[in-house]
Design an enzyme around this catalytic site. Structure first.
Site, mmCIF file in Angstrom:
data_model
loop_
_atom_site.group_PDB
_atom_site.id
_atom_site.type_symbol
_atom_site.label_atom_id
_atom_site.label_comp_id
_atom_site.label_asym_id
_atom_site.label_seq_id
_atom_site.Cartn_x
_atom_site.Cartn_y
_atom_site.Cartn_z
ATOM 1 N N HIS A 1 0.814 -1.205 0.134
ATOM 2 C CA HIS A 1 -0.127 0.082 -0.152
ATOM 3 C C HIS A 1 0.732 1.023 0.020
ATOM 4 C CE1 HIS A 1 -2.799 2.893 1.756
ATOM 5 N NE2 HIS A 1 -3.839 2.334 1.421
ATOM 6 N N LYS B 1 -10.304 -0.868 10.534
ATOM 7 C CA LYS B 1 -10.576 -2.257 9.638
ATOM 8 C C LYS B 1 -10.866 -3.292 10.552
ATOM 9 C CE LYS B 1 -7.016 -0.538 6.378
ATOM 10 N NZ LYS B 1 -7.853 0.240 4.902
ATOM 11 N N CYS C 1 -4.596 2.175 -3.732
ATOM 12 C CA CYS C 1 -3.538 2.835 -3.136
ATOM 13 C C CYS C 1 -2.217 1.968 -3.154
ATOM 14 C CB CYS C 1 -3.696 3.209 -1.706
ATOM 15 S SG CYS C 1 -4.692 4.563 -1.421
HETATM 16 N N1 PMP Z 1 -1.723 -0.674 4.556
HETATM 17 C C1 PMP Z 1 -2.658 -1.621 4.044
HETATM 18 C C2 PMP Z 1 -2.141 -3.049 3.551
HETATM 19 C C3 PMP Z 1 -4.015 -1.369 3.946
HETATM 20 O O1 PMP Z 1 -4.831 -1.979 3.436
HETATM 21 C C4 PMP Z 1 -4.340 0.105 4.219
HETATM 22 C C5 PMP Z 1 -5.539 0.500 4.148
HETATM 23 N N2 PMP Z 1 -6.411 0.344 2.897
HETATM 24 C C6 PMP Z 1 -3.161 0.686 4.746
HETATM 25 C C7 PMP Z 1 -2.038 0.490 5.026
HETATM 26 C C8 PMP Z 1 -3.463 2.289 5.079
HETATM 27 O O2 PMP Z 1 -4.398 2.240 6.392
HETATM 28 P P1 PMP Z 1 -4.892 3.579 6.925
HETATM 29 O O3 PMP Z 1 -5.475 4.481 5.945
HETATM 30 O O4 PMP Z 1 -6.116 3.166 7.914
HETATM 31 O O5 PMP Z 1 -3.822 4.511 7.575
#
Ligand code: PMP
Length: 406
Positions: free
Chosen positions: A123, A226, A364
């Site tokens: 990500h 999540k 992302c």
């Molecule tokens: N890492 C992973 C694997 C994710 O799936 C996500 C959210 N889609 C994030 C990081 C970022 O999470 P957050 O936006 O809650 O900081």
């Protein structure tokens, strides 16, 4: 069925909502999960009954709130198998946890000429903070590729690792593919050259049991939102020996021992890394979310999740003309796909009109999209309340989209 989905679903008020007059089929859990009534109640309780700023007051409510907040830290510590609750730092989310490590660990331990390793499936929040760190420190970012089946090329990691490697950062589960990386192996390979390891567990913690002591990692991060908790409840696990050596990354109230213009001394971890008033209501409700998933049982959640992923993949394959990204050995929580000749945005918009919420786009993870040579995918992602009927609705929707573009 490993547990009674209907009674779990009944605990989530939002699942009763209608979208365009249709029952909501919520398949965007990798972005954020919905909240059960017990979590909403725990959050509500803080503001209705006990709200007062923590760690500061001698008065009753402040003490009650402080106890609930520190109990929540203990709940998180046992949930992820940490040796001690002082190894749990509350943050806003995964992104903040990773940035904390990039500044507090990276700026101290990554020197010019050193290397930081990430993988191509990360990500953006597990890529960009490391690019920024490497720019600040004159270090180099190295990238581990995947095989076409979505698995990591661990032989390439072996080639990249060297005494210059300071840190290896890898997702436990890909937020795009749902593939599960062999993080045990990554940790032992990295440790063999003296590098530390950060595991991005944002997509693993909601779907199966994770133990930091078993993984033997140095850092592990996840987002409460999540895993059925409110927004603003992020977690950084860090080995105590690192927390003791890391510098604070933000200064302010709560994180100090003594402040004077001659110099300031800091509170011991974890408070050294929690400057300012934290979102204690979210942290307290995160503890309730953890009790909620534990009451269902992580092993049960894992079994049901695998069943749902299998139903999705087999259904998509039976429809035909659908490319799955990628057909990994296991899908935890998510399946990404493209319908031949249909832009993912069109597919997502049509499914939306049927009440089916999926995510479309790059998720992302633009480097992973580049790796596959696509601009985006359609992603269905699952939660504890995802039912076979939800997947039937998705598959039926995909068939209708296909027909519309035939
Ligand atoms: N890492 C992973 C694997 C994710 O799936 C996500 C959210 N889609 C994030 C990081 C970022 O999470 P957050 O936006 O809650 O900081």
């Amino acid at each position: 069925m490993p547990y009674d989905i209907d009674s779990v679903r009944a605990q989530f008020p939002i699942l009763a909502e209608k979208v365009y007059g249709k029952s909501l089929v919520y398949l965007d859990n990798a972005a954020t999960s919905q909240k059960p009534q017990c979590v909403i109640d725990a959050y509500d309780h803080v503001y209705r009954r006990v709200n007062a700023n923590i760690h500061r007051g001698v008065h009753h409510l402040s003490n009650v709130c402080t106890t609930l907040y520190e109990d929540a830290r203990q709940t998180v510590a046992s949930f992820i198998g940490a040796a001690d609750s002082s190894e749990v730092v509350f943050t806003r989310n995964t992104t903040e946890s990773i940035n904390l490590v990039a500044y507090a660990f990276g700026d101290k331990f990554v020197a010019p000429g050193d290397e930081v390793v990430v993988t191509v499936l990360e990500h953006h929040s597990n890529i960009v903070p490391w690019q920024l760190l490497c720019q600040r420190r004159g270090a180099t970012l190295r990238v581990v590729d995947i095989n076409d089946d979505g698995s990591l090329r661990l032989n390439q990691l072996a080639d990249i690792l060297s005494p210059k490697t300071r840190l290896v950062c890898a997702a436990h589960v890909s937020n795009v593919m749902g593939s599960v990386n062999d993080v045990h192996q990554i940790v032992s390979m990295a440790h063999s050259v003296g590098a530390a390891v950060l595991i991005d567990a944002a997509q693993s913690v909601p779907h199966f049991a994770v133990s930091v002591q078993d993984l033997n990692c140095d850092f592990l991060v996840f987002s409460g939102h999540k895993v059925y908790a409110p927004l603003g409840s992020g977690v950084l696990y860090a080995r105590r020996e690192w927390l003791d050596q890391m510098n604070p990354w933000m200064g302010g109230g709560e994180m100090i021992d003594k402040v004077s213009f001659a110099g300031t001394t800091f509170a011991p971890p974890p408070l050294k890394f929690e400057a300012g008033t934290p979102d204690y209501a979210a942290a307290i409700a995160l503890a309730e979310a953890i009790r909620f998933v534990q009451s269902i049982g992580l092993d049960n959640i894992d079994l049901q999740d695998q069943k749902i992923a299998q139903q999705t993949i087999e259904g998509l394959e039976a429809i035909g003309g659908v490319r799955i990204f990628a057909k990994t050995a296991r899908h935890a929580g998510a399946v990404s796909f493209l319908i031949d000749g249909v832009h993912p945005y069109d597919a997502g918009s049509i499914l939306d009109k049927m009440g089916i919420a999926v995510r479309t786009g790059h998720h992302c993870a633009q480097p992973l999209m580049d790796r596959f040579g696509v601009t985006g995918t359609v992603r269905a992602s699952f939660g504890v309340y995802t039912s076979e009927a939800d997947i039937d609705a998705l598959l039926n929707g995909v068939e209708r989209v296909k027909k519309m573009f035939a």
